[in-house]
Design an enzyme around this catalytic site. Structure first.
Site, PDB file in Angstrom:
ATOM      1  CG  ASP A  73     -18.753 -10.029  -3.862  1.00  7.87           C
ATOM      2  OD1 ASP A  73     -18.510 -10.382  -2.695  1.00  7.87           O
ATOM      3  OD2 ASP A  73     -19.739  -9.332  -4.172  1.00  7.87           O
ATOM      4  CG  HIS A  98     -19.639 -13.702  -4.478  1.00 10.08           C
ATOM      5  ND1 HIS A  98     -20.025 -13.235  -5.709  1.00 10.08           N
ATOM      6  CD2 HIS A  98     -20.505 -13.164  -3.597  1.00 10.08           C
ATOM      7  CE1 HIS A  98     -21.072 -12.434  -5.579  1.00 10.08           C
ATOM      8  NE2 HIS A  98     -21.377 -12.373  -4.302  1.00 10.08           N
TER       9      HIS A  98
HETATM   10  C1  RNT Z   1     -24.551 -10.801  -5.789  1.00 11.82           C
HETATM   11  C2  RNT Z   1     -23.386 -10.086  -6.371  1.00 11.82           C
HETATM   12  C3  RNT Z   1     -23.711  -8.845  -7.146  1.00 11.82           C
HETATM   13  C4  RNT Z   1     -24.791  -8.015  -6.516  1.00 11.82           C
HETATM   14  C5  RNT Z   1     -24.973  -6.664  -7.130  1.00 11.82           C
HETATM   15  C6  RNT Z   1     -26.257  -6.035  -6.714  1.00 11.82           C
HETATM   16  O1  RNT Z   1     -24.195 -11.804  -4.966  1.00 11.82           O
HETATM   17  O2  RNT Z   1     -22.457  -9.781  -5.368  1.00 11.82           O
HETATM   18  O3  RNT Z   1     -22.560  -8.121  -7.352  1.00 11.82           O
HETATM   19  O4  RNT Z   1     -24.571  -7.846  -5.158  1.00 11.82           O
HETATM   20  O5  RNT Z   1     -24.840  -6.733  -8.482  1.00 11.82           O
HETATM   21 ZN    ZN Z   2     -20.816  -8.518  -5.846  1.00 15.14          ZN
END
Ligand code: RNT
Ligand code: ZN
Length: 415
Positions: free
Chosen positions: A257, A260
């Site tokens: 992500d 992150h």
């Molecule tokens: C949270 C993560 C996760 C969520 C979703 C809703 O920081 O990014 O993926 O955003 O699962």
């Molecule tokens: Zn995520």
């Protein structure tokens, strides 16, 4: 000039640098993006629990939020009608749909609780991706899969197992593989005294979930790391190293992500490394802004760079999903903006003379690499994009927004 005439002109311009616009459009048509259901209701779900938790937050109170399955499905339909191509929807376990009077906790979920979603997806030719929901629940306050409390940890392990069965059900029903992504919020606000034990428990919990037999050709299990969350600033159990090693050893996928990581660390630079050691990688495309990891995806430099890496490494190796939640603007527009922007970024990447650029780099003609990459930025990608929208029967340029305004007037303001 008509859209087609502009396209023909762009086609000639791209042909001069050896780029086939018809081939680019054909490729873009085949790339599914998983659209996250949770943008439609600020990650609320249908359990009636209310408060979002786990160090994530949706801010804003724009009117018209979906609060029932019917509303959310109607909103998804509206958004998809304005997005070219055929895609997937991404569901969380908290979006289970119960019969009147029925309600089960997350450790008791069954495929039948997602039957309505399967019907919805089937009718529209969509695939479904899935996520266990390990937040916004009374048992998620002090850790989930890494919890020191055995009963709580067992609850979340059972939830994970159930989600694996539900993911396989989606894949079987729809004939499209399902990516099941595990993200947990576990961590500490302040400096922990023991970093190892929670990680050892998480490892064991994942082992137990994955011990459930499932068809690996149909369900791709992914694990998503995070560097910090709100109230979990000092330590997250599911760190990048933890999951990268866990995924490699257990032959599952990492999900990156791009909200992150540390601010100067970019996911565009990680994809090539991951794919040298794994057949596939999964992505949550988002836009981090200071403390928040979940702003609407724009057509910005990092999104374009991620798209280039997807195209250069092979689209079939990357499972693409969106992940953001903005409650301060029209939620349907937020979906459409993010989906269309990611598609524009993919198109932009498909329209680059990638082999030629790589050859220039190999020949150490680095001045030329820079020069050409910059000149290419003003090539007529927009004319190709508009044509792509036209052949897909969706509005071009900003024209789609009138549809959203109409829907807001007729539907959202009446909720
Ligand atoms: C949270 C993560 C996760 C969520 C979703 C809703 O920081 O990014 O993926 O955003 O699962
Ligand atoms: Zn995520």
């Amino acid at each position: 000039m008509t859209t087609l005439q502009r396209y023909e002109s762009a086609k000639e311009i791209y042909a001069k640098i050896g780029v086939d616009t018809d081939a680019a459009i054909k490729k873009l048509q085949s790339i599914p993006i998983a659209m996250h259901c949770w943008q439609g209701d600020d990650v609320g779900g249908f359990e009636g629990i209310g408060e979002l938790s786990g160090g994530i937050q949706a801010t804003g109170n724009y009117p018209g939020k979906a609060s029932t399955p019917e509303e959310l499905m109607a909103d998804i339909d509206k958004a998809l009608s304005l997005i070219p191509g055929v895609h997937k929807i991404n569901l969380h376990a908290s979006y289970a749909i119960f019969e009147a009077g029925e309600k089960v906790d997350r450790n008791k979920l069954e495929p039948k609780h997602f039957q309505k979603w399967v019907e919805f997806a089937k009718e529209r030719g969509l695939g479904i991706d899935f996520n266990p929901t390990c937040f916004a629940h009374p048992f998620a306050e002090n850790g989930t899969l890494s919890s020191e409390n055995d009963d709580i940890r067992k609850f979340w392990i059972e939830h994970g197992k159930r989600c694996l069965q539900i993911s396989e059900y989606f894949a079987n029903e729809l004939g499209i593989p399902c990516c099941m992504n595990i993200w947990i919020p576990d961590g500490f606000k302040d400096i922990p005294a023991d970093r190892t034990a929670p990680r050892a428990r998480l490892k064991d919990s994942l082992d137990q979930i994955l011990a459930t037999p499932y068809d690996k050709s149909k369900v791709y299990v992914a694990v998503e790391s995070k560097v910090f969350g709100i109230g979990l600033e000092s330590y997250t159990v599911g760190s990048h190293e933890f999951y990268m090693n866990y995924a490699a050893k257990n032959n599952i996928l990492c999900l990156l992500d791009n909200g992150h990581y540390h601010p100067t660390e970019v996911v565009s630079d990680k994809i090539s490394s991951m794919l040298l050691f794994s057949d596939k990688v999964a992505l949550h495309v988002t836009r981090p802004v200071r403390w928040d990891s979940d702003h609407v995806v724009l057509f910005d430099d990092e999104t374009k760079e991620i798209a280039k890496e997807i195209i250069r490494n092979g689209v079939d190796k990357v499972l693409i999903a969106l992940d953001y939640f903005d409650a301060s603007i029209n939620r349907i527009a937020a979906w459409v903006i993010g989906m269309r922007n990611l598609q524009k970024a993919l198109l932009n990447a498909l329209l680059l003379p990638n082999a030629h650029l790589a050859k220039l780099q190999n020949d150490r003609r680095l001045t030329e690499v820079m020069m050409l990459q910059e000149e290419l930025k003003l090539y007529p990608v927009g004319d190709v994009w508009n044509y792509f929208c036209e052949v897909n029967n969706v509005p071009q340029k900003e024209e789609w927004f009138a549809e959203v305004q109409k829907y807001e007037q007729e539907v959202l303001t009446k909720r």
